[in-house]
Design a protein around this motif. Structure first.
Motif, PDB file in Angstrom:
ATOM      1  N   GLY A  10       0.813  -1.212   0.000  1.00 32.29           N
ATOM      2  CA  GLY A  10       0.000   0.000   0.000  1.00 32.29           C
ATOM      3  C   GLY A  10       0.848   1.264   0.000  1.00 32.29           C
ATOM      4  O   GLY A  10       0.522   2.238  -0.678  1.00 32.29           O
ATOM      5  N   LEU A  11       1.955   1.249   0.731  1.00 36.61           N
ATOM      6  CA  LEU A  11       2.837   2.413   0.734  1.00 36.61           C
ATOM      7  C   LEU A  11       3.516   2.602  -0.615  1.00 36.61           C
ATOM      8  O   LEU A  11       3.696   3.734  -1.074  1.00 36.61           O
ATOM      9  N   VAL A  12       3.870   1.513  -1.271  1.00 37.50           N
ATOM     10  CA  VAL A  12       4.438   1.607  -2.619  1.00 37.50           C
ATOM     11  C   VAL A  12       3.401   2.183  -3.578  1.00 37.50           C
ATOM     12  O   VAL A  12       3.706   3.064  -4.393  1.00 37.50           O
ATOM     13  N   ALA A  13       2.163   1.716  -3.480  1.00 36.09           N
ATOM     14  CA  ALA A  13       1.092   2.246  -4.330  1.00 36.09           C
ATOM     15  C   ALA A  13       0.846   3.725  -4.041  1.00 36.09           C
ATOM     16  O   ALA A  13       0.594   4.508  -4.955  1.00 36.09           O
ATOM     17  N   LEU A  14       0.939   4.112  -2.773  1.00 36.41           N
ATOM     18  CA  LEU A  14       0.744   5.512  -2.409  1.00 36.41           C
ATOM     19  C   LEU A  14       1.839   6.388  -3.008  1.00 36.41           C
ATOM     20  O   LEU A  14       1.551   7.448  -3.573  1.00 36.41           O
ATOM     21  N   VAL A  15       3.075   5.950  -2.924  1.00 38.01           N
ATOM     22  CA  VAL A  15       4.183   6.725  -3.497  1.00 38.01           C
ATOM     23  C   VAL A  15       4.056   6.799  -5.017  1.00 38.01           C
ATOM     24  O   VAL A  15       4.257   7.856  -5.618  1.00 38.01           O
ATOM     25  N   LEU A  16       3.710   5.668  -5.653  1.00 40.22           N
ATOM     26  CA  LEU A  16       3.536   5.675  -7.104  1.00 40.22           C
ATOM     27  C   LEU A  16       2.310   6.477  -7.529  1.00 40.22           C
ATOM     28  O   LEU A  16       2.240   6.958  -8.656  1.00 40.22           O
ATOM     29  N   GLY A  17       1.348   6.645  -6.631  1.00 42.67           N
ATOM     30  CA  GLY A  17       0.130   7.388  -6.941  1.00 42.67           C
ATOM     31  C   GLY A  17       0.277   8.888  -6.800  1.00 42.67           C
ATOM     32  O   GLY A  17      -0.646   9.630  -7.142  1.00 42.67           O
ATOM     33  N   ILE A  18       1.407   9.364  -6.322  1.00 43.27           N
ATOM     34  CA  ILE A  18       1.604  10.805  -6.188  1.00 43.27           C
ATOM     35  C   ILE A  18       1.803  11.454  -7.551  1.00 43.27           C
ATOM     36  O   ILE A  18       1.246  12.512  -7.832  1.00 43.27           O
ATOM     37  N   VAL A  19       2.582  10.828  -8.428  1.00 43.70           N
ATOM     38  CA  VAL A  19       2.869  11.410  -9.740  1.00 43.70           C
ATOM     39  C   VAL A  19       1.616  11.537 -10.597  1.00 43.70           C
ATOM     40  O   VAL A  19       1.371  12.591 -11.186  1.00 43.70           O
ATOM     41  N   PRO A  20       0.774  10.496 -10.711  1.00 48.04           N
ATOM     42  CA  PRO A  20      -0.435  10.648 -11.530  1.00 48.04           C
ATOM     43  C   PRO A  20      -1.446  11.643 -10.959  1.00 48.04           C
ATOM     44  O   PRO A  20      -2.414  11.972 -11.627  1.00 48.04           O
ATOM     45  N   PHE A  21      -1.220  12.120  -9.745  1.00 49.47           N
ATOM     46  CA  PHE A  21      -2.145  13.099  -9.177  1.00 49.47           C
ATOM     47  C   PHE A  21      -2.043  14.438  -9.890  1.00 49.47           C
ATOM     48  O   PHE A  21      -2.969  15.255  -9.831  1.00 49.47           O
ATOM     49  N   LEU A  22      -0.929  14.684 -10.572  1.00 49.94           N
ATOM     50  CA  LEU A  22      -0.748  15.916 -11.340  1.00 49.94           C
ATOM     51  C   LEU A  22      -1.686  15.918 -12.545  1.00 49.94           C
ATOM     52  O   LEU A  22      -2.043  14.862 -13.074  1.00 49.94           O
ATOM     53  N   PRO A  23      -2.083  17.105 -13.013  1.00 50.92           N
ATOM     54  CA  PRO A  23      -2.969  17.157 -14.175  1.00 50.92           C
ATOM     55  C   PRO A  23      -2.339  16.495 -15.404  1.00 50.92           C
ATOM     56  O   PRO A  23      -1.125  16.548 -15.594  1.00 50.92           O
ATOM     57  N   PHE A  24      -3.152  15.878 -16.209  1.00 49.98           N
ATOM     58  CA  PHE A  24      -2.799  15.212 -17.459  1.00 49.98           C
ATOM     59  C   PHE A  24      -1.962  13.943 -17.277  1.00 49.98           C
ATOM     60  O   PHE A  24      -1.448  13.402 -18.236  1.00 49.98           O
ATOM     61  N   LEU A  25      -1.800  13.473 -16.067  1.00 48.68           N
ATOM     62  CA  LEU A  25      -1.067  12.242 -15.835  1.00 48.68           C
ATOM     63  C   LEU A  25      -1.908  11.198 -15.114  1.00 48.68           C
ATOM     64  O   LEU A  25      -1.383  10.205 -14.643  1.00 48.68           O
ATOM     65  N   ALA A  26      -3.212  11.408 -15.048  1.00 50.01           N
ATOM     66  CA  ALA A  26      -4.090  10.493 -14.307  1.00 50.01           C
ATOM     67  C   ALA A  26      -4.154   9.119 -14.957  1.00 50.01           C
ATOM     68  O   ALA A  26      -4.545   8.160 -14.299  1.00 50.01           O
ATOM     69  N   TRP A  27      -3.756   8.985 -16.209  1.00 56.48           N
ATOM     70  CA  TRP A  27      -3.747   7.676 -16.846  1.00 56.48           C
ATOM     71  C   TRP A  27      -2.792   6.732 -16.116  1.00 56.48           C
ATOM     72  O   TRP A  27      -2.896   5.520 -16.261  1.00 56.48           O
ATOM     73  N   GLY A  28      -1.874   7.265 -15.331  1.00 55.32           N
ATOM     74  CA  GLY A  28      -0.950   6.441 -14.561  1.00 55.32           C
ATOM     75  C   GLY A  28      -1.646   5.610 -13.503  1.00 55.32           C
ATOM     76  O   GLY A  28      -1.087   4.621 -13.011  1.00 55.32           O
ATOM     77  N   TYR A  29      -2.861   6.006 -13.120  1.00 51.73           N
ATOM     78  CA  TYR A  29      -3.612   5.235 -12.127  1.00 51.73           C
ATOM     79  C   TYR A  29      -4.003   3.862 -12.669  1.00 51.73           C
ATOM     80  O   TYR A  29      -4.288   2.962 -11.895  1.00 51.73           O
ATOM     81  N   TRP A  30      -4.030   3.700 -13.986  1.00 42.01           N
ATOM     82  CA  TRP A  30      -4.311   2.381 -14.547  1.00 42.01           C
ATOM     83  C   TRP A  30      -3.222   1.384 -14.162  1.00 42.01           C
ATOM     84  O   TRP A  30      -3.452   0.179 -14.166  1.00 42.01           O
ATOM     85  N   PHE A  31      -2.025   1.875 -13.850  1.00 40.11           N
ATOM     86  CA  PHE A  31      -0.929   1.008 -13.434  1.00 40.11           C
ATOM     87  C   PHE A  31      -0.835   0.883 -11.918  1.00 40.11           C
ATOM     88  O   PHE A  31      -0.302  -0.098 -11.415  1.00 40.11           O
ATOM     89  N   VAL A  32      -1.334   1.895 -11.191  1.00 39.30           N
ATOM     90  CA  VAL A  32      -1.199   1.914  -9.737  1.00 39.30           C
ATOM     91  C   VAL A  32      -2.348   1.161  -9.053  1.00 39.30           C
ATOM     92  O   VAL A  32      -2.129   0.497  -8.038  1.00 39.30           O
ATOM     93  N   ILE A  33      -3.539   1.233  -9.595  1.00 40.73           N
ATOM     94  CA  ILE A  33      -4.694   0.580  -8.983  1.00 40.73           C
ATOM     95  C   ILE A  33      -4.506  -0.943  -8.886  1.00 40.73           C
ATOM     96  O   ILE A  33      -4.811  -1.527  -7.838  1.00 40.73           O
ATOM     97  N   PRO A  34      -3.982  -1.625  -9.916  1.00 39.75           N
ATOM     98  CA  PRO A  34      -3.776  -3.075  -9.748  1.00 39.75           C
ATOM     99  C   PRO A  34      -2.782  -3.428  -8.637  1.00 39.75           C
ATOM    100  O   PRO A  34      -2.922  -4.480  -7.994  1.00 39.75           O
ATOM    101  N   ILE A  35      -1.805  -2.562  -8.376  1.00 39.41           N
ATOM    102  CA  ILE A  35      -0.881  -2.801  -7.271  1.00 39.41           C
ATOM    103  C   ILE A  35      -1.639  -2.764  -5.949  1.00 39.41           C
ATOM    104  O   ILE A  35      -1.439  -3.609  -5.066  1.00 39.41           O
ATOM    105  N   ALA A  36      -2.537  -1.779  -5.810  1.00 35.63           N
ATOM    106  CA  ALA A  36      -3.336  -1.675  -4.591  1.00 35.63           C
ATOM    107  C   ALA A  36      -4.320  -2.842  -4.469  1.00 35.63           C
ATOM    108  O   ALA A  36      -4.617  -3.285  -3.351  1.00 35.63           O
TER     109      ALA A  36
END
Length: 73
Positions: A10-36
Motif C-alpha cells: 500500500g505504501l508503494v502504491a501511495l508513493v507511485l500514486g503521487i505522480v499521476p495526481f498531477l494534471p494530465f497524468l491520471a492515466w498512470g492510475y491504470w498502473f497503480v490501482i492493480p498494485i493496490a
C-alpha cells in the motif's frame, strides 16, 4: 506477516500514486490501482485489517481521481 506485506504494498502504491495526481497524468492510475488490488488481496488473507483497509482506501481515492479525468486524462 501478511498484514505488514500488505501495508508495504500500500505504501508503494501511495508513493507511485503521487505522480499521476498531477494534471494530465491520471492515466498512470491504470498502473497503480492493480498494485493496490494485490495489496488488498494479501491484506484480506491476514488476520488484521490495517493493510487491507489502507489498500481499499487507496483504490477508492485513485478510482475517483481516474473517473474525474474521464479514465484517460
Amino acid at each position: 506477516m501478511l498484514n505488514l506485506l500488505s501495508i508495504l504494498i500500500g505504501l508503494v502504491a501511495l508513493v507511485l500514486g503521487i505522480v499521476p495526481f498531477l494534471p494530465f497524468l491520471a492515466w498512470g492510475y491504470w498502473f497503480v490501482i492493480p498494485i493496490a488490488v494485490v495489496g488488498a488481496a494479501i491484506g484480506a488473507l491476514s488476520s488484521r485489517n490495517g493493510g487491507r483497509n489502507l489498500n481499499l482506501i487507496l483504490i477508492v481515492i485513485f478510482g475517483l481521481r481516474l473517473m474525474l479525468g474521464g479514465g484517460i486524462i
